[in-house]
Design an enzyme around this catalytic site. Structure first.
Site, PDB file in Angstrom:
ATOM      1  N   GLU A   4      45.512  -3.383  25.373  1.00  8.01           N
ATOM      2  CA  GLU A   4      45.370  -4.812  25.632  1.00  8.01           C
ATOM      3  C   GLU A   4      44.596  -5.495  24.511  1.00  8.01           C
ATOM      4  O   GLU A   4      44.931  -6.611  24.097  1.00  8.01           O
ATOM      5  CB  GLU A   4      44.670  -5.025  26.970  1.00  8.01           C
ATOM      6  CG  GLU A   4      45.487  -4.576  28.168  1.00  8.01           C
ATOM      7  CD  GLU A   4      44.690  -4.706  29.447  1.00  8.01           C
ATOM      8  OE1 GLU A   4      44.944  -5.682  30.184  1.00  8.01           O
ATOM      9  OE2 GLU A   4      43.805  -3.866  29.692  1.00  8.01           O
ATOM     10  N   ASP A 197      52.306   1.671  38.830  1.00  6.49           N
ATOM     11  CA  ASP A 197      52.760   2.788  39.664  1.00  6.49           C
ATOM     12  C   ASP A 197      52.574   2.390  41.112  1.00  6.49           C
ATOM     13  O   ASP A 197      52.069   1.305  41.410  1.00  6.49           O
ATOM     14  CB  ASP A 197      51.953   4.056  39.337  1.00  6.49           C
ATOM     15  CG  ASP A 197      50.453   3.839  39.507  1.00  6.49           C
ATOM     16  OD1 ASP A 197      49.968   3.934  40.649  1.00  6.49           O
ATOM     17  OD2 ASP A 197      49.761   3.557  38.504  1.00  6.49           O
TER      18      ASP A 197
END
Length: 230
Positions: A4, A197
């Site tokens: 990021e 996930d």
């Protein structure tokens, strides 16, 4: 996460870096705002330390927290985006001295994100989904995100969390700690997570590639769009 930072750091204008508490704080201008960009690390303590430094040493007026999370809620799929409206530490338990999940001295278990920043993050997420071919299938969710100092990676664990906190949309390891620190400092904050996930036995998949190729670009574009709305 590192990915990021790598996505957002080149966007800073007039950038310089200061090192404090073992972290690199990248200071500059982004979309018309003075900003400090930093990787907090994994876990509630790391997140709390980073948030406290931002709010104290840098006098940050608001915190925006990005990252990934495991999906818990029905219909929260990999690639979706969750904007937290409230956060809770699912592993906080000082019973019988305090009710389950309540943080001592605060009198609360749930910490509300700033409505204005949450609205900007949600709008920025919708803009991303409408303009990015890779994100067009993403659903934007808003609601409860829960945090704890363990990576939830089995169906048994995620089923237990869903039973205890059926309204929880996602689980991660930092957001509620940032929320508590911002509450202590009386500063606004927003939290946005890309679902990597389903917090089950397949959660160990190609996590790093997902962060690099999906979550980090999403975080970059959502933060920049939210700043332009401020």
């Amino acid at each position: 996460m590192h990915e990021e930072i790598a996505a957002l750091r080149p966007c800073l204008e007039h950038a310089r870096t200061e090192r404090r508490a073992g972290r690199d704080f990248h200071i500059g201008r982004l979309d018309g705002h003075d900003v400090v960009l930093v990787r907090c690390g994994i876990g509630k303590v790391a997140a709390a330390t980073t948030a406290a430094v931002l709010l104290d040493a840098f006098d940050a007026r608001a915190l925006l927290f990005t990252g990934v999370a495991g999906g818990l809620g029905d219909g929260v799929r990999v690639g979706d985006i969750v904007v937290a409206t409230t956060l809770l530490q699912h592993d906080m338990n000082a019973e019988p001295l305090f009710p389950r999940w309540e943080v001592p001295l605060t009198g609360r278990a749930r910490f509300d994100a700033d409505p204005a920043w949450s609205a900007r993050l949600a709008q920025a997420s919708r803009t991303l989904a409408a303009s990015n071919a890779h994100a067009e299938a993403a659903t934007i969710h808003e609601g409860l995100v829960v945090s704890g100092d363990r990576f939830v990676a089995t169906r048994a664990e995620s089923d237990q969390l869903r039973a205890l906190l059926p309204e929880a949309l996602a689980v991660e390891m930092e957001g509620a700690a940032v929320a508590q620190v911002c509450h202590d400092f009386a500063r606004p904050f927003g939290v946005v997570r890309t679902i990597s996930d389903r917090a089950d036995d397949a959660a160990h998949g190609d996590f790093q590639r997902f962060v690099r190729d999906v979550a980090a670009p999403y975080s970059r574009d959502i933060v920049r769009a939210a700043l332009r709305l401020a």
